[in-house]
Scaffold this active site. Structure first.
Site, short mmCIF file in Angstrom:
data_model
loop_
_atom_site.label_atom_id
_atom_site.label_comp_id
_atom_site.label_asym_id
_atom_site.label_seq_id
_atom_site.Cartn_x
_atom_site.Cartn_y
_atom_site.Cartn_z
N ASN A 12 -63.67 4.53 -57.44
CA ASN A 12 -64.73 3.88 -56.66
C ASN A 12 -64.14 3.53 -55.30
O ASN A 12 -63.42 2.55 -55.16
CB ASN A 12 -65.20 2.62 -57.40
CG ASN A 12 -66.19 1.81 -56.59
OD1 ASN A 12 -66.71 2.28 -55.57
ND2 ASN A 12 -66.49 0.60 -57.06
N TRP A 13 -64.44 4.36 -54.30
CA TRP A 13 -63.84 4.18 -52.98
C TRP A 13 -64.45 3.00 -52.23
O TRP A 13 -63.92 2.60 -51.19
CB TRP A 13 -63.99 5.44 -52.14
CG TRP A 13 -63.22 6.64 -52.63
CD1 TRP A 13 -62.53 6.76 -53.82
CD2 TRP A 13 -63.06 7.89 -51.95
NE1 TRP A 13 -61.96 8.01 -53.91
CE2 TRP A 13 -62.27 8.73 -52.77
CE3 TRP A 13 -63.52 8.38 -50.72
CZ2 TRP A 13 -61.92 10.03 -52.41
CZ3 TRP A 13 -63.17 9.68 -50.36
CH2 TRP A 13 -62.38 10.49 -51.20
N LYS A 14 -65.60 2.51 -52.70
CA LYS A 14 -66.30 1.41 -52.01
C LYS A 14 -66.56 1.81 -50.54
O LYS A 14 -66.79 2.99 -50.27
CB LYS A 14 -65.51 0.10 -52.15
CG LYS A 14 -65.16 -0.18 -53.62
CD LYS A 14 -64.62 -1.55 -53.88
CE LYS A 14 -64.33 -1.70 -55.36
NZ LYS A 14 -63.89 -3.04 -55.73
N HIS A 97 -72.80 -2.47 -59.78
CA HIS A 97 -71.46 -3.00 -59.54
C HIS A 97 -71.59 -4.47 -59.14
O HIS A 97 -72.54 -4.87 -58.46
CB HIS A 97 -70.78 -2.20 -58.43
CG HIS A 97 -69.33 -2.53 -58.29
ND1 HIS A 97 -68.91 -3.66 -57.64
CD2 HIS A 97 -68.22 -1.91 -58.75
CE1 HIS A 97 -67.58 -3.72 -57.71
NE2 HIS A 97 -67.14 -2.66 -58.38
N GLU A 99 -70.24 -6.14 -56.92
CA GLU A 99 -70.36 -6.37 -55.47
C GLU A 99 -71.79 -6.15 -55.01
O GLU A 99 -72.29 -6.84 -54.13
CB GLU A 99 -69.36 -5.47 -54.72
CG GLU A 99 -67.92 -5.96 -54.92
CD GLU A 99 -66.85 -4.90 -54.81
OE1 GLU A 99 -67.14 -3.77 -54.36
OE2 GLU A 99 -65.71 -5.21 -55.20
N GLU A 167 -66.26 -4.50 -66.07
CA GLU A 167 -65.44 -4.94 -64.94
C GLU A 167 -65.52 -6.46 -64.83
O GLU A 167 -66.46 -7.00 -64.22
CB GLU A 167 -65.95 -4.31 -63.63
CG GLU A 167 -65.88 -2.80 -63.63
CD GLU A 167 -65.76 -2.25 -62.23
OE1 GLU A 167 -64.83 -1.49 -61.98
OE2 GLU A 167 -66.60 -2.60 -61.37
N GLY A 173 -60.16 -6.33 -57.56
CA GLY A 173 -59.50 -6.46 -56.25
C GLY A 173 -58.60 -7.68 -56.15
O GLY A 173 -58.18 -8.06 -55.05
N SER A 213 -58.50 -3.96 -61.09
CA SER A 213 -57.06 -3.90 -60.81
C SER A 213 -56.31 -2.96 -61.75
O SER A 213 -55.16 -3.22 -62.11
CB SER A 213 -56.43 -5.30 -60.83
OG SER A 213 -57.02 -6.11 -59.81
N GLY A 234 -60.77 0.97 -58.23
CA GLY A 234 -61.07 0.72 -56.82
C GLY A 234 -59.85 0.99 -55.96
O GLY A 234 -59.57 2.11 -55.56
N GLY A 235 -59.09 -0.06 -55.68
CA GLY A 235 -57.95 0.03 -54.75
C GLY A 235 -57.03 1.20 -55.02
O GLY A 235 -56.66 1.94 -54.10
P1 PGA Z 1 -60.19 -2.64 -58.15
O1 PGA Z 1 -61.79 -2.36 -58.15
O2 PGA Z 1 -59.56 -1.52 -58.95
O3 PGA Z 1 -59.80 -2.62 -56.71
O4 PGA Z 1 -60.00 -3.96 -58.80
C1 PGA Z 1 -62.44 -1.87 -59.29
C2 PGA Z 1 -63.93 -1.79 -59.01
O5 PGA Z 1 -64.46 -2.71 -58.38
O6 PGA Z 1 -64.61 -0.81 -59.41
#
Ligand code: PGA
Length: 254
Positions: A12-14, A97, A99, A167, A173, A213, A234-235
Site C-alpha cells: 500500500n504505497w498510500k 483503510h 486512514e 490492521e 506507521g 509495521s 505500507g512503509g
Molecule cells: P505500515 O502501513 O506498514 O506503514 O504500518 C500499513 C498500512 O497502513 O496498510
C-alpha cells in the site's frame, strides 16, 4: 493445512510515488516478482495505476487501487469508479483503510457500498478493519472487528472477490507491530465471524492479511501464524528490497 489459501503480499504505497520513483519501484518489484509462490500486489496512487500496470505486465505482479466510489459513474468530482480502476489495469482495490475512515469519515456502510461496486466491476476488494488503541485497552477489539466486518462486507461477497486486512490502527506507521499471537487471535476471530455471518458463501476461506509495521524482520513470525494469509504493507513496500524480502518470507513458508 496451514497456508493452504496461499499468501498475498500487498504493498500500500498510500500518497507516495510519482512517475520517476514510482515506476522504478514498480519495475524493481516486477523484476523480483517472477516465479514466486506468493501472490504479489502493488497499490500505487491513482495517478500511477495505468503506468504501473504496464510496467509490471507479464511479471505476475498485480496492481490495485487504494479507494473507489460506490457509484459506477456520474457527477462526483474528484472521485474514481471501480470500473475506471479496472480499465487502468487494476485487479484489486483497498477499501475502508483506517486512514480513509478517519480522513474522509468513511463508515462501515460507505465501505460496504464501495465493496459492492468493486465486485460489480470485477475487482477483488481488500476490506480493512482494525481497532484503535483505546478500543484495545477497553477490551473491545473483537467486538469492534465483528461490527466492522458485518457492516463493511456485502452479503454476496465470496472468497474469490474479497480479502480482509486486519490492521490495528495503533500499529500503522508507528513501528509498533502486533505480536504474532495478538495477530493470530484476531485473525482466528475474523475467520469465525466470516463463517457465522457469511457462512453460506464460504467467506471463512477468504484470505486474511495482517497490516501494521510489517517489515522483513517481523514478517516470518507473523506469516507463520495459521490464519495470517499475507500482509498489507505500507512503509516497507516503498523499498523494493524490503517488500521482496517479505515476499521471500512468505515463499519460504509455502
Ligand atoms: P505500515 O502501513 O506498514 O506503514 O504500518 C500499513 C498500512 O497502513 O496498510
Amino acid at each position: 493445512m496451514a497456508h493452504a489459501r496461499g499468501f498475498l503480499i500487498a504493498g500500500n504505497w498510500k500518497m507516495n510515488g510519482q512517475s520517476s520513483d514510482g515506476l522504478s519501484l514498480a519495475r524493481a518489484v516486477a523484476a523480483g516478482g517472477k516465479g514466486r509462490k506468493a501472490d504479489l500486489l502493488i497499490c500505487p496512487p491513482a495517478t500511477l495505476t495505468k503506468a504501473a500496470a504496464d510496467a509490471v505486465a507479464g511479471s505476475g505482479v498485480a496492481v490495485g487501487g487504494q479507494d473507489c466510489h460506490p457509484a459506477a459513474s456520474g457527477a462526483h468530482t474528484g472521485d474514481i469508479s471501480a470500473a475506471m480502476l479496472a480499465d487502468a489495469g487494476c485487479r484489486y482495490v483497498i477499501l475502508g483503510h483506517s486512514e480513509r475512515r478517519a480522513d474522509h469519515a468513511e463508515d462501515d456502510a460507505a465501505v460496504q457500498g464501495k465493496t459492492a461496486a468493486a465486485h460489480a466491476a470485477g475487482l477483488i476488494a481488500i476490506v480493512c478493519v482494525g481497532e484503535t488503541e483505546a478500543q484495545r485497552d477497553a477490551g473491545e477489539t473483537l467486538s469492534v472487528i465483528s461490527t466492522q466486518l458485518r457492516g463493511s462486507i456485502p452479503a454476496a461477497a465470496t472468497p474469490e472477490n474479497t480479502v480482509v486486512a486486519y490492521e490495528p490502527v495503533w500499529a500503522i506507521g508507528t513501528g509498533r507491530t502486533a505480536i504474532p499471537e495478538q495477530a493470530q487471535e484476531v485473525h482466528a476471530h475474523i475467520r469465525s465471524e466470516l463463517a457465522q455471518s457469511f457462512g453460506g458463501s464460504g467467506l471463512q476461506n477468504a484470505r486474511i492479511l495482517y497490516g501494521g509495521s510489517m517489515k522483513p524482520g517481523n514478517a516470518p513470525d507473523l506469516l507463520c501464524q495459521e490464519d495470517v494469509d499475507g500482509g498489507l504493507i505500507g512503509g516497507a513496500s516503498l523499498k523494493a528490497e524490503d517488500f521482496l524480502a517479505i515476499a521471500d518470507a512468505a515463499d519460504a513458508l509455502m
